[in-house]
Design a protein around this motif. Structure first.
Motif, short mmCIF file in Angstrom:
data_model
loop_
_atom_site.label_atom_id
_atom_site.label_comp_id
_atom_site.label_asym_id
_atom_site.label_seq_id
_atom_site.Cartn_x
_atom_site.Cartn_y
_atom_site.Cartn_z
N ARG A 152 0.51 8.13 -7.89
CA ARG A 152 0.26 7.01 -6.97
C ARG A 152 0.51 5.68 -7.69
O ARG A 152 1.12 4.77 -7.13
CB ARG A 152 -1.18 7.08 -6.45
CG ARG A 152 -1.43 6.14 -5.29
CD ARG A 152 -2.81 6.34 -4.68
NE ARG A 152 -2.90 7.61 -3.96
CZ ARG A 152 -3.64 8.64 -4.35
NH1 ARG A 152 -4.36 8.58 -5.44
NH2 ARG A 152 -3.67 9.75 -3.65
N ASP A 198 0.86 -1.18 0.00
CA ASP A 198 0.00 0.00 0.00
C ASP A 198 0.90 1.23 0.00
O ASP A 198 1.85 1.30 0.77
CB ASP A 198 -0.90 -0.01 1.24
CG ASP A 198 -1.94 1.08 1.18
OD1 ASP A 198 -2.28 1.53 0.08
OD2 ASP A 198 -2.40 1.51 2.26
N VAL A 199 0.63 2.15 -0.88
CA VAL A 199 1.45 3.35 -1.00
C VAL A 199 0.78 4.50 -0.25
O VAL A 199 -0.37 4.83 -0.50
CB VAL A 199 1.65 3.74 -2.48
CG1 VAL A 199 2.43 5.02 -2.59
CG2 VAL A 199 2.34 2.63 -3.23
N ALA A 214 7.22 0.34 -5.80
CA ALA A 214 7.23 -0.42 -4.56
C ALA A 214 7.08 -1.91 -4.83
O ALA A 214 7.75 -2.74 -4.21
CB ALA A 214 6.11 0.06 -3.63
N LEU A 244 4.31 5.17 -8.10
CA LEU A 244 4.94 4.81 -6.81
C LEU A 244 4.59 3.38 -6.42
O LEU A 244 5.44 2.66 -5.90
CB LEU A 244 4.53 5.79 -5.72
CG LEU A 244 5.09 7.21 -5.85
CD1 LEU A 244 4.51 8.11 -4.78
CD2 LEU A 244 6.61 7.21 -5.78
N LEU A 245 3.35 2.96 -6.67
CA LEU A 245 2.95 1.59 -6.38
C LEU A 245 3.75 0.61 -7.24
O LEU A 245 4.23 -0.40 -6.74
CB LEU A 245 1.45 1.41 -6.62
CG LEU A 245 0.89 0.01 -6.40
CD1 LEU A 245 1.07 -0.40 -4.94
CD2 LEU A 245 -0.57 -0.07 -6.79
#
Length: 175
Positions: free
Chosen positions: A94, A33-34, A101, A97-98
């Motif tokens: 978002r 989860d970001v 990750a 970034l997800l």
């Protein structure tokens, strides 16, 4: 590393065949989860570029959002509204970034697997299951029992207790 010694039904001379198998247990990957803190964002607004139109060079409707810790940038100038462009740029940021990750988590999991995989060499054996002698041997703790058939039926208490006792002894020796 587990070693199996058996006499196959197809073996006419009664010779014992030895095979080995390695077992690798890895934890299941967790959901990522970001979380984006507003303090980590730099939001720039500017005038849209591109072919002319009624609002292209008159309003600051284009938005560029920079995630300061990672340096990831997302920009949007599709809509006439600055608020809509900002929301869309945040969605893009978002998702980037997800993806970063997830790639990092996959890389770490792959590195962990790679570090655990051995050569599957017989010298690294943990246990030997000898069917002709009905014997199970745990080479790490020096456990040996002649009830292989019962162990394969699920009676693992003696094997597990030998491992627990060896672990307790190792902890006492280290203290």
């Amino acid at each position: 590393m587990h070693r199996v010694q058996r006499v196959p039904a197809t073996e006419s001379q009664g010779r014992i065949h030895t095979s080995a198998a390695g077992v690798l247990v890895t934890p299941e990957a967790e959901e990522i989860d970001v979380e984006i803190s507003p303090n980590d964002l730099r939001i720039d607004v500017y005038r849209s570029s591109g072919p002319g139109g009624q609002s292209v060079n008159t309003t600051d409707s284009a938005v560029r959002i920079t995630h300061i810790p990672t340096g990831v940038v997302a920009s949007c100038q599709n809509e006439k509204s600055q608020l809509q462009n900002k929301e869309q740029a945040l969605r893009i940021l978002r998702s980037r970034l997800l993806a970063m990750a997830q790639e990092e988590a996959e890389r770490e999991a792959a590195d962990a697997r790679r570090s655990q995989v051995r050569t599957v060499d017989r010298s690294e054996k943990i246990r030997t299951y000898n069917f002709p002698e009905n014997r199970i041997s745990d080479h790490r703790v020096g456990f040996k029992a002649y009830n292989l058939d019962q162990v394969l039926d699920g009676d693992l208490d003696a094997v597990i207790q030998a491992c627990v006792d060896a672990d307790s002894a190792a902890k006492l020796a280290a203290a």
